[in-house]
Scaffold this motif. Structure first.
Motif, PDB file in Angstrom:
ATOM      1  N   LYS A 233      76.177 -19.055 -17.879  1.00 49.91           N
ATOM      2  CA  LYS A 233      77.621 -19.070 -17.832  1.00 49.91           C
ATOM      3  C   LYS A 233      77.900 -17.925 -18.652  1.00 49.91           C
ATOM      4  N   TYR A 234      79.269 -17.513 -18.576  1.00 52.72           N
ATOM      5  CA  TYR A 234      79.836 -16.150 -19.280  1.00 52.72           C
ATOM      6  C   TYR A 234      78.962 -14.854 -18.981  1.00 52.72           C
ATOM      7  N   GLU A 235      78.186 -14.888 -18.019  1.00 53.65           N
ATOM      8  CA  GLU A 235      77.302 -13.727 -17.730  1.00 53.65           C
ATOM      9  C   GLU A 235      78.273 -12.173 -17.905  1.00 53.65           C
TER      10      GLU A 235
ATOM     11  N   LYS B 243      74.233  -5.876 -20.061  1.00 51.00           N
ATOM     12  CA  LYS B 243      72.871  -6.696 -19.883  1.00 51.00           C
ATOM     13  C   LYS B 243      71.860  -5.673 -19.641  1.00 51.00           C
ATOM     14  N   LEU B 244      70.610  -5.948 -20.256  1.00 50.30           N
ATOM     15  CA  LEU B 244      69.478  -5.153 -19.614  1.00 50.30           C
ATOM     16  C   LEU B 244      68.565  -5.847 -18.948  1.00 50.30           C
TER      17      LEU B 244
ATOM     18  N   ILE C 243      68.406  -4.483 -31.299  1.00 45.79           N
ATOM     19  CA  ILE C 243      69.312  -3.221 -31.436  1.00 45.79           C
ATOM     20  C   ILE C 243      70.459  -3.173 -30.914  1.00 45.79           C
ATOM     21  N   LYS C 244      70.802  -3.914 -29.586  1.00 38.43           N
ATOM     22  CA  LYS C 244      72.048  -3.954 -29.005  1.00 38.43           C
ATOM     23  C   LYS C 244      72.986  -4.971 -29.718  1.00 38.43           C
TER      24      LYS C 244
ATOM     25  N   PHE D 172      73.165  -9.751 -22.945  1.00 33.57           N
ATOM     26  CA  PHE D 172      71.870 -10.619 -22.753  1.00 33.57           C
ATOM     27  C   PHE D 172      70.912  -9.315 -22.317  1.00 33.57           C
ATOM     28  N   VAL D 173      69.492  -9.775 -22.480  1.00 33.96           N
ATOM     29  CA  VAL D 173      68.409  -8.819 -22.264  1.00 33.96           C
ATOM     30  C   VAL D 173      67.465 -10.141 -21.382  1.00 33.96           C
TER      31      VAL D 173
END
Length: 339
Positions: A155-157, A323-324, A308-309, A162-163
Motif C-alpha cells: 500500500k502507499y506505493e 523507488k529504486l 542513503i535515500k 522503497f528499494v
C-alpha cells in the motif's frame, strides 16, 4: 502541576507527535497547524524543555530498523542478519546510529516504534519487510514519519520511499533456469505468503510455467510456515509420489536448506534426485552441502541505498515518493543438474 505536551495536544485537538514536530518546526506540519499549536502553548503557558528545544537545531542522528514480528526466528534468518549488518555499515559511514525495533506481537512492535518516534529517539525508520494490511505502515504513514522500506509496498506505493528487486522477474528467472535444465515438474516452496516478496516470486514462477505451457499444480506449491509436523507430512507425500517434482524453486536460502534436509530424511539427495534454486545468495548458500544455486539480490547494495535515500529524505534533500529497483543475478553452484 506543570503543563505537559499531552495537555497541549488535547487542547489543540492534535496528536502529541504533531506538537513535538511543531516544536521542532518540522516541514511535515502545515503552517496553519503550527500556528494553532503555538497559540495553545502560549495560552497554557507551556514551555518546551531543553531537550525539545535542542531538537529544533539537531536531530538524534539515529535510524530505527523495524524487523518483522517474530519469536526470535528472524534473528536466525541470514537475510535479516546481513541486512542489519549492511544498514549498520552504511549508517556508520553517514555518522548515524542504528536502533532495532522488534516484537513478538504486532502490538508490541507498534509500541516500541511509538516510543522511539514520540521520544525523538529516531529521525526515520527502515522497514525490513512488506506484508498485507500492516498496522506498522499505517502508523508510520498516518503520523507522517520519515520511513523507507526494503521490498515492494502493499500500500502507499506512490507515496513512500522503497528499494527493492523485481521479485516477479526473479521468480520467473529461477523457474526458467530449471526449465532450461529440462525440468518440467517444478515445485515452489515459500515462507510466509502474507509477505510480498514470497508472493511476488510465486507470481514469477507461475508466469514461467504458464509461458512454457505447463500446468501450475496447486499441490506443488507449499509453505513452510504451517505446523512443522504437517509440513513434513506434505513434503514427504509430495516427493514420494509417483510423479514427484524433480526440481524446486525455494523462496529463500533458509527454506532451501530446510527442504534439502527433509528430502535427505526420505532418501532423496540434492541434486541427484531433486534440483533446488533459491534466493538471496546469503552466506549459507555457499556454506551448505551441496552449495546452493541462488539468486543474488545484492543485499549490501540494497541496504546501503535505502540508508542513503532515507537520510536524504530526513535532511530534506529528497522528495518523498521515490523507488529504486535493483538488478539480480543467478549464482550457479551445485544444487541443480540437467535431466
Amino acid at each position: 502541576m506543570a503543563v505537559t505536551i499531552k495537555d497541549v495536544a488535547k487542547k489543540a485537538g492534535v496528536a502529541t507527535s504533531t506538537v513535538s514536530r511543531t516544536i521542532q518546526d518540522h516541514a511535515s506540519i502545515s503552517e496553519k497547524t503550527k500556528k494553532k499549536v503555538r497559540l495553545v502553548m502560549e495560552e497554557l503557558g507551556y514551555r518546551p524543555n531543553l531537550t525539545a528545544r535542542g531538537l529544533v537545531k539537531q536531530n538524534s542522528r539515529t535510524i530505527g530498523v523495524i524487523l518483522p514480528v517474530s519469536n526470535g526466528e528472524v534473528f536466525q534468518n541470514p537475510f535479516f542478519l546481513e541486512m542489519i549488518r549492511g544498514i549498520s555499515k552504511a549508517c556508520n559511514e553517514k555518522k548515524y546510529m542504528v536502533a532495532l525495533a522488534s516484537g513478538t506481537t504486532e502490538d508490541e512492535l507498534l509500541s516500541s516504534i511509538e516510543t522511539m518516534a514520540k521520544g525523538g529517539r529516531a529521525d526515520g525508520f527502515i522497514v525490513l519487510y512488506s506484508k498485507k494490511d500492516d498496522a506498522i505502515i499505517e502508523y508510520l504513514h498516518a503520523e507522517k514519519l520519515h520511513y523507507a522500506m526494503i521490498g515492494k509496498p502493499y500500500k502507499y506505493e506512490n507515496d513512500m520511499l522503497f528499494v527493492d528487486n523485481d521479485n516477479q522477474l526473479a521468480g520467473k528467472d529461477a523457474a526458467n533456469y530449471l526449465l532450461r535444465l529440462n525440468h518440467t515438474r517444478i515445485a515452489y516452496i515459500g515462507g510466509d505468503y502474507n509477505q510480498m516478496v514470497t508472493t511476488e516470486r510465486l507470481i514469477g514462477y507461475r508466469q514461467a510455467l504458464t509461458e512454457a505451457q505447463l500446468e501450475v499444480k496447486t499441490d506443488y506449491i507449499l509453505s513452510d510456515t504451517i505446523e512443522e509436523k504437517e509440513y513434513r507430512q506434505m513434503v514427504t507425500a509430495l516427493f514420494l509420489a509417483e510423479n514427484r517434482p524433480t526440481a524446486i524453486v525455494a523462496s529463500d536460502d533458509l527454506v532451501a536448506m530446510s527442504v534439502s534436509y527433509l528430502l535427505k530424511t526420505i532418501g532423496l539427495t540434492v541434486p541427484d534426485d531433486v534440483s533446488i534454486i533459491s534466493f538471496n545468495n546469503s552466506i549459507f548458500a555457499e556454506k551448505t552441502q551441496p552449495a546452493l544455486t541462488s539468486i543474488d539480490v545484492h543485499i549490501d547494495y540494497l541496504s546501503s541505498q535505502v540508508v542513503i535515500k532515507l537520510i536524504e529524505l530526513i535532511e530534506e534533500t529528497l522528495a518523498l515518493a521515490m523507488k529504486l529497483i535493483l538488478p539480480h543475478k543467478i549464482v550457479e553452484r551445485d544444487s541443480c543438474r540437467a535431466l
